[in-house]
Design an enzyme around this catalytic site. Structure first.
Site, PDB file in Angstrom:
ATOM      1  N   ARG A  40       0.985 -14.532  19.890  1.00  0.00           N
ATOM      2  CA  ARG A  40       0.503 -15.915  19.953  1.00  0.00           C
ATOM      3  C   ARG A  40       0.861 -16.641  18.670  1.00  0.00           C
ATOM      4  O   ARG A  40       1.242 -16.028  17.668  1.00  0.00           O
ATOM      5  CB  ARG A  40      -1.015 -15.957  20.145  1.00  0.00           C
ATOM      6  CG  ARG A  40      -1.830 -15.392  18.996  1.00  0.00           C
ATOM      7  CD  ARG A  40      -3.310 -15.499  19.304  1.00  0.00           C
ATOM      8  NE  ARG A  40      -4.156 -15.006  18.243  1.00  0.00           N
ATOM      9  CZ  ARG A  40      -4.594 -15.737  17.199  1.00  0.00           C
ATOM     10  NH1 ARG A  40      -4.212 -17.001  17.078  1.00  0.00           N
ATOM     11  NH2 ARG A  40      -5.395 -15.210  16.292  1.00  0.00           N
ATOM     12  N   GLY A  84      -0.301  -1.686   8.792  1.00  0.00           N
ATOM     13  CA  GLY A  84       0.068  -0.290   8.588  1.00  0.00           C
ATOM     14  C   GLY A  84       1.035   0.225   9.635  1.00  0.00           C
ATOM     15  O   GLY A  84       0.985  -0.157  10.802  1.00  0.00           O
ATOM     16  N   ALA A 108      -0.319  -3.712  13.271  1.00  0.00           N
ATOM     17  CA  ALA A 108      -0.111  -2.308  12.911  1.00  0.00           C
ATOM     18  C   ALA A 108       0.707  -1.582  13.968  1.00  0.00           C
ATOM     19  O   ALA A 108       0.474  -1.730  15.167  1.00  0.00           O
ATOM     20  CB  ALA A 108      -1.455  -1.613  12.719  1.00  0.00           C
ATOM     21  N   HIS A 117      23.185   3.287  12.065  1.00  0.00           N
ATOM     22  CA  HIS A 117      24.307   4.134  12.458  1.00  0.00           C
ATOM     23  C   HIS A 117      24.848   3.652  13.795  1.00  0.00           C
ATOM     24  O   HIS A 117      24.092   3.154  14.636  1.00  0.00           O
ATOM     25  CB  HIS A 117      23.860   5.596  12.561  1.00  0.00           C
ATOM     26  CG  HIS A 117      23.309   6.137  11.284  1.00  0.00           C
ATOM     27  ND1 HIS A 117      24.097   6.672  10.294  1.00  0.00           N
ATOM     28  CD2 HIS A 117      22.038   6.183  10.812  1.00  0.00           C
ATOM     29  CE1 HIS A 117      23.345   7.047   9.283  1.00  0.00           C
ATOM     30  NE2 HIS A 117      22.079   6.755   9.571  1.00  0.00           N
ATOM     31  N   ASN A 119       0.838  -1.201   0.000  1.00  0.00           N
ATOM     32  CA  ASN A 119       0.000   0.000   0.000  1.00  0.00           C
ATOM     33  C   ASN A 119       0.877   1.258   0.000  1.00  0.00           C
ATOM     34  O   ASN A 119       2.105   1.182  -0.045  1.00  0.00           O
ATOM     35  CB  ASN A 119      -0.937  -0.036   1.213  1.00  0.00           C
ATOM     36  CG  ASN A 119      -2.286   0.585   0.921  1.00  0.00           C
ATOM     37  OD1 ASN A 119      -2.363   1.651   0.321  1.00  0.00           O
ATOM     38  ND2 ASN A 119      -3.347  -0.076   1.357  1.00  0.00           N
TER      39      ASN A 119
END
Length: 204
Positions: A184, A143, A161, A116, A86
Site C-alpha cells: 500500500r 529484518g 521483514a 551469476h 543491526n
C-alpha cells in the site's frame, strides 16, 4: 585510463572473472578490516565507529553498523547521515551500494550486488556480473530483507521483514513478500497517527 580491465568491467555491470582482477583491486583489504571490527569487544563503540568510517564512505554524522557484519570488497559502500544497521548484515559490494540519509536496516539483511548468469554453460565458465543497489532517504528495511542486484529503492519506503526485493520500488510505499510487491501507499493518515504518538511521547 584504468590498468585493470576486469575490475572496470565489474563496476560497469558487465561480465567479468574475479580471478582476473589485479591484486591491487582485490577484496582482501576490506575483508581484513571487517574481520578486525568483528573481533572487537561490543563496548568498544568509538573504536568500531572509527574503523567503520574506512568502510562506509560519505557522510559520517551518526553512522553505526552493529557488528558482526560482512562485506565483499568493503570500498564500494556509500552511506548518508543518521545510518543505523543491526547485526549480521551482508554488504556484498561487488558493485556500488549507495544508501541515503536517515536509513535504518534490521538484522540479517542482505544487500547483494553480485549475480551469476542463468545459463549454466556461461555460469560454469566463472563469468559473473554485479549491478549497483541504491536505497533512498528515510527508508527502513526490516529484518531478513534481501535486495538483489540492480535494484533501486525509493525514499520513505518500508520494506517488510523477510521480503526479497527483485525490482525497483517507488517512493512512499510499504512493500512485502517474496518477490516483494507494493502492499500500500504510505498516507497522510499514517503520518498523522505517528505524529500524534510522537507528540504524546514528548509531552509525557
Amino acid at each position: 585510463m584504468s590498468t585493470d580491465k576486469e575490475y572496470d568491467r565489474m563496476l560497469a555491470g558487465k561480465l567479468y572473472v574475479t580471478d582476473k582482477i589485479k591484486s591491487f583491486n582485490r577484496e582482501w583489504p576490506g575483508k581484513r578490516l571487517v574481520q578486525r571490527i568483528n573481533q572487537l569487544p561490543a563496548d568498544h563503540v568509538q573504536e568500531i565507529i572509527a574503523l567503520e568510517r574506512r568502510i562506509f564512505q560519505g557522510e559520517h554524522d551518526n553512522v553505526f553498523v552493529q557488528p558482526p557484519f560482512e562485506v565483499d570488497y568493503g570500498r564500494h559502500i556509500k552511506v548518508g547521515k543518521n545510518f543505523y544497521c543491526n547485526v549480521n548484515a551482508i554488504f556484498l559490494d561487488t558493485n556500488w551500494i549507495i544508501i541515503g540519509d536517515n536509513v535504518k536496516i534490521g538484522p540479517r539483511v542482505n544487500l547483494l550486488t553480485a549475480g551469476h548468469p542463468i545459463d549454466a554453460g556461461v555460469r560454469t565458465s566463472l563469468l559473473e556480473f554485479a549491478q549497483p543497489i541504491v536505497i533512498g532517504d528515510n527508508t527502513w528495511l526490516g529484518g531478513n530483507v534481501t535486495v538483489l542486484p540492480g535494484v533501486t529503492i525509493g525514499n520513505n519506503v518500508v520494506v517488510g521483514a523477510g521480503a526479497v526485493v527483485t525490482k525497483d520500488v517507488p517512493d512512499d510505499v510499504v512493500v512485502v513478500g517474496t518477490p516483494a510487491r507494493v502492499l500500500r501507499k504510505i498516507t497522510d493518515a499514517d503520518r498523522q497517527y505517528w505524529q500524534r504518538q510522537a507528540d504524546e511521547y514528548y509531552q509525557g
